[in-house]
Enzyme design. Sequence first.
Site, mmCIF file in Angstrom:
data_model
loop_
_atom_site.group_PDB
_atom_site.id
_atom_site.type_symbol
_atom_site.label_atom_id
_atom_site.label_comp_id
_atom_site.label_asym_id
_atom_site.label_seq_id
_atom_site.Cartn_x
_atom_site.Cartn_y
_atom_site.Cartn_z
ATOM 1 C CB SER A 1 -1.008 -0.111 1.499
ATOM 2 O OG SER A 1 -1.654 -1.118 1.178
ATOM 3 C CG HIS B 1 -4.884 -1.780 -2.764
ATOM 4 N ND1 HIS B 1 -3.926 -2.388 -2.123
ATOM 5 C CD2 HIS B 1 -5.827 -1.703 -1.317
ATOM 6 C CE1 HIS B 1 -3.790 -1.608 -0.731
ATOM 7 N NE2 HIS B 1 -4.548 -1.541 -0.356
ATOM 8 C CE1 TYR C 1 -8.154 -4.836 3.517
ATOM 9 C CE2 TYR C 1 -5.956 -5.745 5.100
ATOM 10 C CZ TYR C 1 -6.619 -4.597 3.322
ATOM 11 O OH TYR C 1 -5.999 -4.008 2.562
ATOM 12 C CD GLU C 2 -8.457 -6.810 -1.059
ATOM 13 O OE1 GLU C 2 -9.314 -6.440 -2.264
ATOM 14 O OE2 GLU C 2 -7.570 -7.464 -0.633
ATOM 15 C CB ALA D 1 1.153 0.003 4.476
ATOM 16 C CG MET E 1 -3.668 -5.731 8.429
ATOM 17 S SD MET E 1 -4.999 -4.631 7.919
ATOM 18 C CE MET E 1 -4.977 -4.144 9.629
ATOM 19 C CB SER E 2 -0.108 -7.963 3.277
ATOM 20 O OG SER E 2 0.591 -6.796 3.624
ATOM 21 C CG ASN F 1 0.168 2.889 11.338
ATOM 22 O OD1 ASN F 1 0.698 2.435 10.425
ATOM 23 N ND2 ASN F 1 0.210 2.317 12.917
ATOM 24 C CG HIS G 1 -6.206 3.641 4.606
ATOM 25 N ND1 HIS G 1 -5.332 2.014 4.498
ATOM 26 C CD2 HIS G 1 -6.027 3.559 3.750
ATOM 27 C CE1 HIS G 1 -5.288 1.565 3.435
ATOM 28 N NE2 HIS G 1 -6.117 2.489 2.364
HETATM 29 N N1 HPA Z 1 -1.688 -3.017 11.599
HETATM 30 C C1 HPA Z 1 -1.511 -3.433 10.643
HETATM 31 N N2 HPA Z 1 -1.529 -3.064 9.361
HETATM 32 C C2 HPA Z 1 -0.903 -2.147 9.071
HETATM 33 C C3 HPA Z 1 -1.004 -1.628 9.681
HETATM 34 C C4 HPA Z 1 -0.735 -1.677 11.343
HETATM 35 O O1 HPA Z 1 -0.426 -0.563 12.483
HETATM 36 N N3 HPA Z 1 -0.027 -0.392 9.345
HETATM 37 C C5 HPA Z 1 -0.126 -0.637 8.209
HETATM 38 N N4 HPA Z 1 -0.300 -1.980 7.750
#
Ligand code: HPA
Length: 273
Positions: free
Chosen positions: A31, A62, A86-87, A114, A212-213, A236, A248
Amino acid sequence: MKDIVKSLEKTVEYLKGITQGTPEIAIILGSGLGSLADFIEGKQIIPYEEIPGFPKTTVQGHEGRLIFGHLGERYVVAMKGRFHYYEGHDTVTVVYPVRVFGMMGIKNLLVTNAAGGVNTGFVPGDLMLIKDHISFFAENPLRGENIDELGPRFPDMSAAYDPSLQKIAMKCAEKIAIGLKSGVYCYCKGPSFETPAEIKAIRTLGADAVGMSTVPEVIAARHMGMRVLGISCITNMAAGILDQPLTHEEVIETGKKVEQKFSSLVKEIVRNW
Ligand code: HPA
């Protein structure tokens, strides 16, 4: 399971028919990290909708396309837009593109994402070389009857992220003066961000970043014997570390800020692969 192999063969046959040979490296762009594709020369862009058997993306922002072309001297394929659990996709769908790459004869996978920083020594914008992962909580993409054509029932994950490629990546970062942390990536299914308690637990388990990937794709790649290198962009700080909510937008914004640095590093790594 045989149906999957048949479908993969069809997809591979289509791609082989329209591209120029077998790429040396497949690159999955996380991402906000898609701008690396701008550096690919002689681009051949293939939207997922045009590829027989390929899944369809559902998340806004995406884009779904494969980009074949040259990054420096190397013929590569970049995947812009990946499939997330998650999709609503099942794990077999999530790893479908990686299996296509493996069946095309691509031996190398560079996977990027990310991620939230769990290690409190990290700051948003840091890049982290993935040295290992934790994935206790998620379904394994190899669950079910083993597809013997692809790999063994019980693949070894002792060195999932190729140690010699990690060394190359570190040297490249040093050479072009880009800070590169290293750490353990923990996979959580999402789509809700983790709770502060979950992040504390994840840190205790030994993770430095959370996302998440990536993990399903790496498992499928290792199943097929591909060499894997992984890079996380810490977009983050994970939940509970800073006194602010997670969004996001922050993930995408930080991704955009580090795109230049990220692209430079990936180009250098690909050159030295
Ligand atoms: N948690 C899960 N997935 C993420 C995060 C997070 O803080 N930041 C970017 N993808």
